[in-house]
Design an enzyme around this catalytic site. Structure first.
Site, PDB file in Angstrom:
ATOM      1  N   ARG A  69       0.827  -1.220   0.000  1.00 54.98           N
ATOM      2  CA  ARG A  69       0.000   0.000   0.000  1.00 54.98           C
ATOM      3  C   ARG A  69       0.856   1.264   0.000  1.00 54.98           C
ATOM      4  O   ARG A  69       0.512   2.265  -0.633  1.00 54.98           O
ATOM      5  CB  ARG A  69      -0.923  -0.029   1.228  1.00 54.98           C
ATOM      6  CG  ARG A  69      -2.025   1.027   1.206  1.00 54.98           C
ATOM      7  CD  ARG A  69      -2.938   0.906   2.419  1.00 54.98           C
ATOM      8  NE  ARG A  69      -3.518  -0.411   2.555  1.00 54.98           N
ATOM      9  CZ  ARG A  69      -4.556  -0.861   1.860  1.00 54.98           C
ATOM     10  NH1 ARG A  69      -5.133  -0.075   0.980  1.00 54.98           N
ATOM     11  NH2 ARG A  69      -5.024  -2.078   2.041  1.00 54.98           N
ATOM     12  N   ARG A  95      -9.672   2.297  -3.399  1.00 53.29           N
ATOM     13  CA  ARG A  95      -8.512   1.839  -2.621  1.00 53.29           C
ATOM     14  C   ARG A  95      -8.316   2.755  -1.430  1.00 53.29           C
ATOM     15  O   ARG A  95      -8.562   3.959  -1.515  1.00 53.29           O
ATOM     16  CB  ARG A  95      -7.241   1.883  -3.469  1.00 53.29           C
ATOM     17  CG  ARG A  95      -7.311   1.051  -4.724  1.00 53.29           C
ATOM     18  CD  ARG A  95      -7.137  -0.406  -4.423  1.00 53.29           C
ATOM     19  NE  ARG A  95      -7.220  -1.199  -5.640  1.00 53.29           N
ATOM     20  CZ  ARG A  95      -7.231  -2.526  -5.647  1.00 53.29           C
ATOM     21  NH1 ARG A  95      -7.161  -3.207  -4.515  1.00 53.29           N
ATOM     22  NH2 ARG A  95      -7.316  -3.177  -6.779  1.00 53.29           N
ATOM     23  N   ASN A 111     -12.921  13.411  -0.097  1.00 49.49           N
ATOM     24  CA  ASN A 111     -13.604  12.190  -0.513  1.00 49.49           C
ATOM     25  C   ASN A 111     -15.107  12.410  -0.462  1.00 49.49           C
ATOM     26  O   ASN A 111     -15.589  13.252   0.304  1.00 49.49           O
ATOM     27  CB  ASN A 111     -13.223  11.023   0.414  1.00 49.49           C
ATOM     28  CG  ASN A 111     -13.821   9.700  -0.045  1.00 49.49           C
ATOM     29  OD1 ASN A 111     -13.846   9.399  -1.249  1.00 49.49           O
ATOM     30  ND2 ASN A 111     -14.320   8.905   0.883  1.00 49.49           N
ATOM     31  N   HIS A 113     -18.730  10.175   0.069  1.00 47.90           N
ATOM     32  CA  HIS A 113     -19.193   8.868   0.557  1.00 47.90           C
ATOM     33  C   HIS A 113     -20.719   8.825   0.471  1.00 47.90           C
ATOM     34  O   HIS A 113     -21.382   9.783   0.880  1.00 47.90           O
ATOM     35  CB  HIS A 113     -18.728   8.671   2.010  1.00 47.90           C
ATOM     36  CG  HIS A 113     -19.105   7.341   2.565  1.00 47.90           C
ATOM     37  ND1 HIS A 113     -18.440   6.180   2.217  1.00 47.90           N
ATOM     38  CD2 HIS A 113     -20.088   6.973   3.415  1.00 47.90           C
ATOM     39  CE1 HIS A 113     -19.006   5.161   2.843  1.00 47.90           C
ATOM     40  NE2 HIS A 113     -19.998   5.617   3.578  1.00 47.90           N
ATOM     41  N   ASP A 145      -8.583  11.458   6.504  1.00 50.63           N
ATOM     42  CA  ASP A 145      -7.533  11.320   7.516  1.00 50.63           C
ATOM     43  C   ASP A 145      -7.038   9.872   7.522  1.00 50.63           C
ATOM     44  O   ASP A 145      -7.304   9.125   6.572  1.00 50.63           O
ATOM     45  CB  ASP A 145      -8.000  11.836   8.892  1.00 50.63           C
ATOM     46  CG  ASP A 145      -9.073  10.948   9.510  1.00 50.63           C
ATOM     47  OD1 ASP A 145      -9.400   9.892   8.930  1.00 50.63           O
ATOM     48  OD2 ASP A 145      -9.586  11.322  10.585  1.00 50.63           O
ATOM     49  N   ASP A 149     -13.107   6.709   5.838  1.00 50.14           N
ATOM     50  CA  ASP A 149     -14.390   7.433   5.902  1.00 50.14           C
ATOM     51  C   ASP A 149     -14.577   8.122   7.251  1.00 50.14           C
ATOM     52  O   ASP A 149     -15.657   8.051   7.860  1.00 50.14           O
ATOM     53  CB  ASP A 149     -15.564   6.467   5.615  1.00 50.14           C
ATOM     54  CG  ASP A 149     -15.479   5.887   4.220  1.00 50.14           C
ATOM     55  OD1 ASP A 149     -14.929   6.545   3.317  1.00 50.14           O
ATOM     56  OD2 ASP A 149     -15.954   4.749   4.019  1.00 50.14           O
TER      57      ASP A 149
HETATM   58  C1  GRF Z   1     -20.136   7.432  -5.347  1.00 48.63           C
HETATM   59  O1  GRF Z   1     -21.434   7.115  -4.973  1.00 48.63           O
HETATM   60  C2  GRF Z   1     -19.277   7.740  -4.153  1.00 48.63           C
HETATM   61  O2  GRF Z   1     -19.997   8.194  -3.049  1.00 48.63           O
HETATM   62  C3  GRF Z   1     -18.645   6.417  -3.822  1.00 48.63           C
HETATM   63  O3  GRF Z   1     -18.457   5.781  -5.051  1.00 48.63           O
HETATM   64  C4  GRF Z   1     -19.412   6.267  -5.994  1.00 48.63           C
HETATM   65  C5  GRF Z   1     -18.615   6.685  -7.198  1.00 48.63           C
HETATM   66  O4  GRF Z   1     -19.402   7.020  -8.288  1.00 48.63           O
HETATM   67  N1  GRF Z   1     -17.433   6.635  -3.072  1.00 48.63           N
HETATM   68  P1  GRF Z   1     -18.756   7.688  -9.576  1.00 48.63           P
HETATM   69  O5  GRF Z   1     -17.567   6.831 -10.001  1.00 48.63           O
HETATM   70  O6  GRF Z   1     -18.357   9.088  -9.237  1.00 48.63           O
HETATM   71  O7  GRF Z   1     -19.852   7.639 -10.609  1.00 48.63           O
END
Ligand code: GRF
Length: 211
Positions: A69, A95, A111, A113, A145, A149
């Site tokens: 990693r 990843r 990010n 989520h 961080d 998530d």
């Molecule tokens: C999104 O729903 C995001 O929240 C999650 O993965 C999905 C990615 O979608 N982490 P995309 O590749 O931007 O269409």
């Protein structure tokens, strides 16, 4: 005019959030961010094609090509740095980056989520929300961080779970929200308007000194 913040977007799949950011940047003279490279952890994904269609350099840093990693993360950071990026925007990047990414891009990794964190972190967040039976879920944009998530929350927006929802229909409505709040957050970040105080992110009207 204030300088533009150069960013790398990291994708693993469809890249619809990448597209939302590119569209927002294209339609807003004051967006403040330039996507200088799109990096994928695997070849052939739609996110790479979206980058090419937008005339943005696209690179693959493949997970299996790296010993561990740390090496994988270093290669991602190197690719972003080669393109002058001051931050990383994770957009469906599947990843987990090693802590060295945070050392290389401190307070500068975002990010998105598909849940209202801290509920349902990790993979399958939409499935988890359905299985749990919540009436409301949503989308979260946060700083990254050392934990998955977990970093300070930049913005969140709620999405109701409707009768008859399945994973696909619920995820589609969550993504529509992501496509609104992620570009907004990237713009605020690019303008230096996000100040982190402990776990709290304050949206400032004016840029933080030094930005
Ligand atoms: C999104 O729903 C995001 O929240 C999650 O993965 C999905 C990615 O979608 N982490 P995309 O590749 O931007 O269409």
């Amino acid at each position: 005019m204030a300088g533009v913040t150069r960013l790398a977007v990291l994708v693993s799949g469809s890249g619809s959030n990448l597209q939302a950011i590119l569209d927002a940047a294209a339609g807003d003279n004051d967006f403040g961010a330039e996507i200088t490279v799109v990096i994928a952890d695997r070849p052939g994904v739609r996110g790479l094609r979206r980058a090419q269609a937008a005339g943005i350099p696209a690179e693959v840093v493949a997970w299996p090509d790296h010993a561990d990693r740390d090496a994988f993360t270093a290669a991602i950071c190197d690719a972003a740095a080669r393109h002058g990026a001051a931050g990383l925007v994770l957009a469906g990047f599947m990843r987990v980056l090693a802590p060295v990414a945070i050392t290389r891009f401190p307070d500068a990794i975002l990010n998105v989520h598909p849940a209202l964190l801290p509920a349902f972190p990790g993979a399958d967040a939409v499935r988890q929300a359905l299985d749990y039976g919540v009436a409301v879920t949503g989308a979260t944009v946060h700083f990254v961080d050392e934990q998955v998530d977990h970093g300070p929350i930049i913005s969140q927006s709620a999405v109701p779970v409707l009768p008859g929802d399945d994973e696909r229909s619920l995820h589609a409505r969550i993504q529509a929200v992501e496509h609104r709040i992620y570009p907004e957050a990237v713009k605020a970040f690019a303008h230096g308007r996000l100040r982190t105080v402990g776990r709290r992110v304050v949206w400032q009207q004016v840029p933080i000194e030094g930005n």
